[in-house]
Scaffold this motif. Structure first.
Motif, PDB file in Angstrom:
ATOM      1  N   VAL A 460      -5.781   9.233  -6.784  1.00 19.29           N
ATOM      2  CA  VAL A 460      -4.965   8.043  -6.562  1.00 19.29           C
ATOM      3  C   VAL A 460      -3.979   8.272  -5.432  1.00 19.29           C
ATOM      4  O   VAL A 460      -3.786   7.418  -4.564  1.00 19.29           O
ATOM      5  CB  VAL A 460      -4.228   7.655  -7.862  1.00 19.29           C
ATOM      6  CG1 VAL A 460      -3.307   6.471  -7.620  1.00 19.29           C
ATOM      7  CG2 VAL A 460      -5.228   7.319  -8.958  1.00 19.29           C
ATOM      8  N   VAL A 461      -3.348   9.472  -5.419  1.00 20.96           N
ATOM      9  CA  VAL A 461      -2.380   9.775  -4.362  1.00 20.96           C
ATOM     10  C   VAL A 461      -3.060   9.790  -2.999  1.00 20.96           C
ATOM     11  O   VAL A 461      -2.549   9.243  -2.016  1.00 20.96           O
ATOM     12  CB  VAL A 461      -1.687  11.125  -4.640  1.00 20.96           C
ATOM     13  CG1 VAL A 461      -0.851  11.557  -3.448  1.00 20.96           C
ATOM     14  CG2 VAL A 461      -0.829  11.021  -5.886  1.00 20.96           C
ATOM     15  N   GLN A 462      -4.210  10.412  -2.929  1.00 24.37           N
ATOM     16  CA  GLN A 462      -4.907  10.464  -1.647  1.00 24.37           C
ATOM     17  C   GLN A 462      -5.287   9.064  -1.176  1.00 24.37           C
ATOM     18  O   GLN A 462      -5.122   8.727  -0.002  1.00 24.37           O
ATOM     19  CB  GLN A 462      -6.150  11.337  -1.749  1.00 24.37           C
ATOM     20  CG  GLN A 462      -6.789  11.623  -0.401  1.00 24.37           C
ATOM     21  CD  GLN A 462      -8.021  12.488  -0.515  1.00 24.37           C
ATOM     22  OE1 GLN A 462      -8.659  12.513  -1.563  1.00 24.37           O
ATOM     23  NE2 GLN A 462      -8.368  13.171   0.555  1.00 24.37           N
ATOM     24  N   VAL A 463      -5.819   8.226  -2.082  1.00 31.66           N
ATOM     25  CA  VAL A 463      -6.161   6.852  -1.722  1.00 31.66           C
ATOM     26  C   VAL A 463      -4.922   6.107  -1.248  1.00 31.66           C
ATOM     27  O   VAL A 463      -4.962   5.340  -0.271  1.00 31.66           O
ATOM     28  CB  VAL A 463      -6.799   6.129  -2.928  1.00 31.66           C
ATOM     29  CG1 VAL A 463      -6.972   4.639  -2.638  1.00 31.66           C
ATOM     30  CG2 VAL A 463      -8.144   6.741  -3.276  1.00 31.66           C
ATOM     31  N   LEU A 464      -3.808   6.333  -1.935  1.00 27.55           N
ATOM     32  CA  LEU A 464      -2.576   5.652  -1.580  1.00 27.55           C
ATOM     33  C   LEU A 464      -2.147   5.968  -0.155  1.00 27.55           C
ATOM     34  O   LEU A 464      -1.784   5.085   0.619  1.00 27.55           O
ATOM     35  CB  LEU A 464      -1.478   6.040  -2.570  1.00 27.55           C
ATOM     36  CG  LEU A 464      -0.121   5.376  -2.376  1.00 27.55           C
ATOM     37  CD1 LEU A 464      -0.254   3.869  -2.527  1.00 27.55           C
ATOM     38  CD2 LEU A 464       0.876   5.924  -3.386  1.00 27.55           C
ATOM     39  N   PHE A 465      -2.205   7.220   0.227  1.00 23.58           N
ATOM     40  CA  PHE A 465      -1.813   7.594   1.580  1.00 23.58           C
ATOM     41  C   PHE A 465      -2.747   6.999   2.626  1.00 23.58           C
ATOM     42  O   PHE A 465      -2.307   6.524   3.665  1.00 23.58           O
ATOM     43  CB  PHE A 465      -1.768   9.116   1.721  1.00 23.58           C
ATOM     44  CG  PHE A 465      -0.447   9.697   1.308  1.00 23.58           C
ATOM     45  CD1 PHE A 465       0.688   9.427   2.044  1.00 23.58           C
ATOM     46  CD2 PHE A 465      -0.351  10.500   0.192  1.00 23.58           C
ATOM     47  CE1 PHE A 465       1.911   9.958   1.661  1.00 23.58           C
ATOM     48  CE2 PHE A 465       0.859  11.027  -0.189  1.00 23.58           C
ATOM     49  CZ  PHE A 465       2.007  10.761   0.542  1.00 23.58           C
ATOM     50  N   PHE A 466      -4.048   7.026   2.339  1.00 21.02           N
ATOM     51  CA  PHE A 466      -4.982   6.463   3.300  1.00 21.02           C
ATOM     52  C   PHE A 466      -4.787   4.959   3.427  1.00 21.02           C
ATOM     53  O   PHE A 466      -4.936   4.391   4.510  1.00 21.02           O
ATOM     54  CB  PHE A 466      -6.422   6.773   2.897  1.00 21.02           C
ATOM     55  CG  PHE A 466      -6.788   8.224   3.046  1.00 21.02           C
ATOM     56  CD1 PHE A 466      -6.242   8.985   4.062  1.00 21.02           C
ATOM     57  CD2 PHE A 466      -7.672   8.825   2.178  1.00 21.02           C
ATOM     58  CE1 PHE A 466      -6.577  10.316   4.212  1.00 21.02           C
ATOM     59  CE2 PHE A 466      -8.015  10.159   2.312  1.00 21.02           C
ATOM     60  CZ  PHE A 466      -7.463  10.910   3.338  1.00 21.02           C
ATOM     61  N   GLU A 467      -4.446   4.315   2.308  1.00 25.79           N
ATOM     62  CA  GLU A 467      -4.185   2.881   2.353  1.00 25.79           C
ATOM     63  C   GLU A 467      -2.938   2.593   3.191  1.00 25.79           C
ATOM     64  O   GLU A 467      -2.930   1.683   4.012  1.00 25.79           O
ATOM     65  CB  GLU A 467      -4.013   2.343   0.935  1.00 25.79           C
ATOM     66  CG  GLU A 467      -3.775   0.838   0.899  1.00 25.79           C
ATOM     67  CD  GLU A 467      -3.409   0.352  -0.491  1.00 25.79           C
ATOM     68  OE1 GLU A 467      -3.607  -0.838  -0.751  1.00 25.79           O
ATOM     69  OE2 GLU A 467      -2.913   1.170  -1.284  1.00 25.79           O
ATOM     70  N   GLN A 468      -1.895   3.389   2.987  1.00 25.33           N
ATOM     71  CA  GLN A 468      -0.668   3.177   3.742  1.00 25.33           C
ATOM     72  C   GLN A 468      -0.874   3.448   5.225  1.00 25.33           C
ATOM     73  O   GLN A 468      -0.384   2.720   6.081  1.00 25.33           O
ATOM     74  CB  GLN A 468       0.444   4.080   3.190  1.00 25.33           C
ATOM     75  CG  GLN A 468       0.849   3.768   1.762  1.00 25.33           C
ATOM     76  CD  GLN A 468       1.397   2.355   1.615  1.00 25.33           C
ATOM     77  OE1 GLN A 468       2.080   1.870   2.492  1.00 25.33           O
ATOM     78  NE2 GLN A 468       1.070   1.706   0.502  1.00 25.33           N
ATOM     79  N   SER A 469      -1.634   4.486   5.531  1.00 28.19           N
ATOM     80  CA  SER A 469      -1.865   4.804   6.938  1.00 28.19           C
ATOM     81  C   SER A 469      -2.669   3.714   7.620  1.00 28.19           C
ATOM     82  O   SER A 469      -2.469   3.405   8.794  1.00 28.19           O
ATOM     83  CB  SER A 469      -2.593   6.142   7.074  1.00 28.19           C
ATOM     84  OG  SER A 469      -3.904   6.058   6.563  1.00 28.19           O
ATOM     85  N   ARG A 470      -3.579   3.087   6.906  1.00 28.05           N
ATOM     86  CA  ARG A 470      -4.362   2.002   7.472  1.00 28.05           C
ATOM     87  C   ARG A 470      -3.487   0.795   7.734  1.00 28.05           C
ATOM     88  O   ARG A 470      -3.615   0.123   8.749  1.00 28.05           O
ATOM     89  CB  ARG A 470      -5.499   1.631   6.523  1.00 28.05           C
ATOM     90  CG  ARG A 470      -6.314   0.467   7.020  1.00 28.05           C
ATOM     91  CD  ARG A 470      -7.632   0.296   6.283  1.00 28.05           C
ATOM     92  NE  ARG A 470      -7.549   0.676   4.891  1.00 28.05           N
ATOM     93  CZ  ARG A 470      -8.473   1.423   4.272  1.00 28.05           C
ATOM     94  NH1 ARG A 470      -9.509   1.883   4.953  1.00 28.05           N
ATOM     95  NH2 ARG A 470      -8.363   1.723   2.997  1.00 28.05           N
ATOM     96  N   GLY A 471      -2.545   0.527   6.812  1.00 31.21           N
ATOM     97  CA  GLY A 471      -1.691  -0.633   6.988  1.00 31.21           C
ATOM     98  C   GLY A 471      -0.662  -0.439   8.082  1.00 31.21           C
ATOM     99  O   GLY A 471      -0.348  -1.362   8.821  1.00 31.21           O
ATOM    100  N   ALA A 472      -0.121   0.776   8.224  1.00 34.32           N
ATOM    101  CA  ALA A 472       0.927   1.024   9.209  1.00 34.32           C
ATOM    102  C   ALA A 472       0.370   1.598  10.490  1.00 34.32           C
ATOM    103  O   ALA A 472       1.116   1.937  11.392  1.00 34.32           O
ATOM    104  CB  ALA A 472       1.957   1.991   8.622  1.00 34.32           C
ATOM    105  N   HIS A 473      -0.941   1.746  10.577  1.00 32.80           N
ATOM    106  CA  HIS A 473      -1.646   2.281  11.740  1.00 32.80           C
ATOM    107  C   HIS A 473      -1.431   3.774  11.891  1.00 32.80           C
ATOM    108  O   HIS A 473      -2.313   4.490  12.329  1.00 32.80           O
ATOM    109  CB  HIS A 473      -1.234   1.563  13.028  1.00 32.80           C
ATOM    110  CG  HIS A 473      -1.475   0.095  12.965  1.00 32.80           C
ATOM    111  ND1 HIS A 473      -2.732  -0.444  12.900  1.00 32.80           N
ATOM    112  CD2 HIS A 473      -0.588  -0.942  12.944  1.00 32.80           C
ATOM    113  CE1 HIS A 473      -2.635  -1.766  12.853  1.00 32.80           C
ATOM    114  NE2 HIS A 473      -1.338  -2.093  12.868  1.00 32.80           N
ATOM    115  N   ASP A 474      -0.239   4.268  11.571  1.00 38.29           N
ATOM    116  CA  ASP A 474       0.007   5.697  11.693  1.00 38.29           C
ATOM    117  C   ASP A 474       1.177   6.042  10.810  1.00 38.29           C
ATOM    118  O   ASP A 474       2.195   5.333  10.794  1.00 38.29           O
ATOM    119  CB  ASP A 474       0.299   6.078  13.142  1.00 38.29           C
ATOM    120  CG  ASP A 474       0.268   7.586  13.331  1.00 38.29           C
ATOM    121  OD1 ASP A 474      -0.226   8.260  12.418  1.00 38.29           O
ATOM    122  OD2 ASP A 474       0.742   8.049  14.376  1.00 38.29           O
ATOM    123  N   LEU A 475       1.074   7.111  10.063  1.00 34.44           N
ATOM    124  CA  LEU A 475       2.193   7.564   9.253  1.00 34.44           C
ATOM    125  C   LEU A 475       3.214   8.271  10.135  1.00 34.44           C
ATOM    126  O   LEU A 475       2.841   8.957  11.096  1.00 34.44           O
ATOM    127  CB  LEU A 475       1.715   8.521   8.165  1.00 34.44           C
ATOM    128  CG  LEU A 475       0.987   7.872   6.988  1.00 34.44           C
ATOM    129  CD1 LEU A 475       0.495   8.959   6.068  1.00 34.44           C
ATOM    130  CD2 LEU A 475       1.859   6.903   6.249  1.00 34.44           C
TER     131      LEU A 475
END
Length: 602
Positions: A460-475
């Motif tokens: 879940v944590v890994q999916v969450l980060f990938f989802e956030q990175s997709r939305g913000a284009h870059d962490l």
């Protein structure tokens, strides 16, 4: 239907019970002909004048007073003899497709030839069959062929069967534009023009497979000979022959029905014959139909030779199949409902063909279709609570190297398996989740996954980060530094620390806090004004969120290195020390981190 009327005198044959037939005339009968259980009381002269065989029998008879002749072996039995007898008397006889073969065989038996009398019965029937049955009527040829089966070997020796086969095959091979639609049994005429076979202007358009349904009336032996004869003329495409085989199998073979004991051998022969008749060329029959035949072979426990041939053909066209097509039930006595082992064999054959010399066989597109097919099948098979995890994983791994634009399908299958197998251990959950690459989940799948309580927390944590990175284009750099080495900017990551570091009831609230903080980060990034520097704003927001005690606490929980002795860092220093560690230390920590190891993207 064509018919021929012979004779002009009225019918004078009468019946006395079930076993006596006689001619009602003033002249007493002087001969008895026994045909099976029926006795015919007739006159010698009319019959002997046209039958050489009856002449010979009478000549050898020892009873001069009341001749009784036994011809129990006459083909066609009493009905056929009665036709011949009426012809001898000149009575009205009507021949049609249903009785002409029996009459012809009986006339041959009685030797009613031209050498005895001109215009005898053999000659007249031959003219009728040749000029009417075989040349002008399609449906009559099929009826005649059906009647030949009960009149073997006479119908075979008289070449009636071979002439029928040639007639039917010739008509089936005619170009559709030259076909009279009225030839077909199953002509569904419409007056309002709604039939798709009607062209504008009221002219009937004949489809290439117009004869397919009609041949379903034949028994399997005759059907096999018809198809073989049609194929020998080389004027009908294998695709049309494939349609005929499909129509015949669906009508004659109870693929999904219950088969009683006495019928098994009959259906086994029918199935083996259809498999033998299948076109050699690829794509002449649908993969769905081939899989139905395969299911029938499982139910009937048919021979290995036919099953291997079917599986070879299915493997060639596997990218055409649907998940529903693959849901073949196991034979009785098996522990699972779906025959996963059979599907695995099909996938294995497909993989073997991929490495064959045929460059056109397994294109990237076909492999992608098979990967989606397996994902869909596993999602359905996962509903079986008795399906072992090893079989699920083994089948999924067979297509792990195939290209996939999305891993939504395998995620759905994994989720279904976790739902139906709630008692899985943490290690088993880890094993099944390795099949999925979180970076290839769609936004919809990510949204579902981050709220999915059945998934291990690490996933879940890994999916969450990938989802956030997709939305913000870059962490931002500070947040990216918190990710385990290899989890950002790569489709692979390491999984080494224990499940206990990742799972626990106390982390659920922390995970919600992390979701909220990262969501607010995305919102702030999306609302950055036009005058400032976007990258600076992102980094500043990253600094802000790293300083959040809630986030620090979660990261400290998730990625603390418990094996480093002497270290007792607080949640305020863990994330910062991980972000500032040297490259060598990061590598060491990465080995300890437990993050899902997705499949390498091809």
């Amino acid at each position: 239907m064509k018919f021929m009327k012979l004779g002009s005198k009225p019918d004078q044959f009468q019946t006395d019970g079930d076993s006596i037939r006689y001619v009602a005339t003033e002249l007493a009968t002087d001969m008895v002909v026994s045909v099976g259980d029926v006795k015919f009381y007739v006159h010698k002269f009319p019959l002997l004048s046209k039958s050489s065989h009856l002449q010979k029998l009478v000549a050898t008879s020892s009873d001069d007073i009341s001749e009784e002749i036994d011809i129990h072996d006459i083909p066609g039995g009493p009905a056929a003899f009665e036709i011949c007898a009426k012809f001898c008397y000149g009575m009205v006889v009507t021949l049609n497709a249903y009785n002409v073969v029996a009459a012809r065989c009986a006339a041959e038996y009685l030797e009613m030839y031209e050498t005895l009398e001109k215009g005898n019965l053999v000659y007249k029937i031959d003219v009728f069959i040749t000029s009417s049955i075989f040349r002008s009527t399609w449906k009559d040829s099929i009826i005649v062929l059906q009647t030949t089966k009960s009149l073997l070997p006479w119908s075979e020796e008289l070449k009636i069967v071979s002439h029928c086969l040639d007639s039917i095959a010739t008509r089936a091979s005619v170009e559709p534009l030259r076909v009279d639609w009225s030839y077909s049994y199953n002509n569904r005429k419409t007056e309002n023009g709604s039939d798709p076979h009607w062209k504008t202007g009221g002219v009937k358009k004949v489809p290439r497979d117009w004869w397919v349904e009609d041949l379903c009336e034949l028994q399997i032996d005759l059907y096999k000979r018809v198809i073989t004869t049609i194929r020998s003329k080389e004027r009908v495409s294998e695709g049309v022959i494939g349609e005929s085989l499909k129509a015949y199998a669906l009508k004659r073979l109870p693929i999904f029905g219950n088969i009683q004991g006495g019928d098994i051998l009959k259906y086994k022969y029918l199935l083996d014959t259809i498999i033998w008749l299948l076109p050699k060329e690829k794509n002449c029959v649908s993969c769905s139909f081939l899989l139905k035949l395969l299911q029938a072979s499982v139910v009937l426990e048919s021979g290995e030779t036919g099953r291997r041939e079917l599986m070879r053909k299915i493997a060639e066209q596997l990218d055409e199949a649907t998940a529903g097509d693959l849901l073949i039930r196991c034979p009785n006595g098996e522990s699972t409902v779906c025959d996963v082992d059979l599907v695995r064999d099909l996938i294995e054959r497909f993989v073997m063909m991929e490495h064959s010399d045929d460059d056109d066989f397994a294109s990237e597109a076909s492999k992608a279709k098979v990967a989606r097919l397996v994902d869909g099948y596993l999602a359905e098979a996962a509903r079986d609570s008795s399906l072992p995890l090893s079989k699920f994983v083994d089948l999924a791994e067979m297509v792990s190297g195939f290209p996939r634009s999305s891993h939504d399908g395998i995620y759905r299958a994994i989720d279904m398996y976790l739902k139906e197998h709630a008692g899985l251990s943490k290690s088993d959950k880890k094993r099944i989740c390795r099949l999925m690459d979180c970076r290839k989940l769609s936004p919809e799948a990510c949204s579902h996954a981050v709220q999915n309580e059945r998934l291990p927390l690490r996933v879940v944590v890994q999916v969450l980060f990938f989802e956030q990175s997709r939305g913000a284009h870059d962490l931002p750099g500070p947040v990216r530094a918190l990710l385990p080495r290899g989890s950002y900017g790569s489709s692979r990551s390491t999984t080494t620390n224990s499940d206990d570091d990742w799972e626990g009831n106390q982390t659920s609230e922390e995970l919600k806090d992390l979701k909220g903080e990262l969501a607010s980060l995305r919102l702030r990034n999306n609302n950055v004004g036009g005058g400032g520097n976007n990258n600076n704003n992102i980094n500043n927001n990253g600094d802000d969120i790293i300083k959040s005690k809630k986030v620090k606490k979660v990261f400290s929980r998730l990625w603390s290195n418990k094996e480093r002795q002497g270290e007792n860092s607080s949640s305020d220093t863990t994330s910062e020390s991980f972000a500032s560690t040297s490259a060598e230390e990061k590598n060491e920590v990465a080995v300890k981190v437990k993050v899902l190891k997705p499949v390498q993207r091809k």
